[in-house]
Design a protein around this motif. Structure first.
Motif, PDB file in Angstrom:
ATOM      1  N   LEU A  85       0.928  -1.208   0.040  1.00  0.00           N
ATOM      2  CA  LEU A  85       0.028   0.005  -0.010  1.00  0.00           C
ATOM      3  C   LEU A  85       0.983   1.248   0.332  1.00  0.00           C
ATOM      4  N   GLU A  86       1.908   0.977   0.136  1.00  0.00           N
ATOM      5  CA  GLU A  86       2.999   2.203   0.239  1.00  0.00           C
ATOM      6  C   GLU A  86       2.793   3.432  -0.631  1.00  0.00           C
ATOM      7  N   SER A  87       2.790   3.142  -2.180  1.00  0.00           N
ATOM      8  CA  SER A  87       2.317   4.277  -2.960  1.00  0.00           C
ATOM      9  C   SER A  87       1.170   4.855  -2.784  1.00  0.00           C
ATOM     10  N   ILE A  88       0.112   3.982  -2.439  1.00  0.00           N
ATOM     11  CA  ILE A  88      -1.045   4.674  -2.628  1.00  0.00           C
ATOM     12  C   ILE A  88      -0.996   5.584  -1.162  1.00  0.00           C
ATOM     13  N   LEU A  89      -0.600   5.174  -0.023  1.00  0.00           N
ATOM     14  CA  LEU A  89      -0.692   5.943   1.117  1.00  0.00           C
ATOM     15  C   LEU A  89       0.216   7.342   0.922  1.00  0.00           C
ATOM     16  N   LYS A  90       1.379   7.094   0.194  1.00  0.00           N
ATOM     17  CA  LYS A  90       1.837   8.458  -0.032  1.00  0.00           C
ATOM     18  C   LYS A  90       1.254   9.283  -0.958  1.00  0.00           C
ATOM     19  N   SER A  91       0.385   8.539  -1.933  1.00  0.00           N
ATOM     20  CA  SER A  91      -0.160   9.496  -2.883  1.00  0.00           C
ATOM     21  C   SER A  91      -1.231  10.232  -2.100  1.00  0.00           C
TER      22      SER A  91
END
Lengths: 103, 103
Positions: A85-91
DNA sequence: ACAATAAGTTACCTAAATGTGATATAGGTA
DNA sequence: TACCTATATCACATTTAGGTAACTTATTGT
């Protein structure tokens, strides 16, 4: 008819609450002790914190590691599923940053 | 101390509900008439649909265009702010697709 | 007259999420 | 003995989300 099956439903069930994305976000840097993690999330109550990590654990997004010491020591850490989920959370975070820059 | 300001809070306030991401997602293709949009979102009630689009409009994520005809015709469309969520919405959807592939 | 239409509102209700304050634990230390 | 610590749970109250069904509107076609 013309209704569309939408996997977004599944995603929202797993992380679509007030606190879950926050907790996950603060675990991106690595494992964190329970108390410290709770402190990173402003305004979360004791109860909601526990409840949130319990559900995240149940859904296999984080792991809970208990050290048998007194006073207790507990660490939470993202699983592989959680890390994905990292990129989603950062987005989501940077979108919020951009948007709250106005108004 | 050590509490971190997190713009994710802002994001979750705007789109952190059961229905909002779904509604926004189905507007990615372009403007849609009210009834048709509602049909695209499975299981949403009449009331929640109206309430959801009202809030999205208030937060400037969608626009509501009323045609003065009988019977009524209303179209919803993403604003620029709404469109800026496109990659996030698609990521959330495809993450859900990947994850629900297991279990 | 009256039914059909698309979009929405209203009143009323239940269920889920969240908050508050007190309590539990168990070993170390004053 | 009494207190401190970090983590967590419990009972209870409140707030918010969500659901259901009936009703409204204004014009066209029957």
């Amino acid at each position: 008819m013309n209704k569309i099956y939408c996997p977004l439903n599944y995603t929202m069930k797993l992380i679509g609450t007030k606190w879950k994305p926050l907790v996950l976000f603060h675990l991106l840097e690595g494992p964190v002790r329970s108390g410290k993690l709770q402190n990173k999330v402003p305004h979360i109550s004791n109860k909601m914190f526990t409840q949130t990590v319990r559900e995240l654990e149940k859904d296999n997004l984080i792991t809970r590691k208990v050290y048998p010491v007194v006073p207790p020591k507990v660490e939470y850490e993202l699983t592989e599923k959680g890390k994905s989920l990292e990129s989603i959370l950062k987005s989501l975070d940077s979108w919020g940053k951009e948007m709250s820059a106005f108004s």
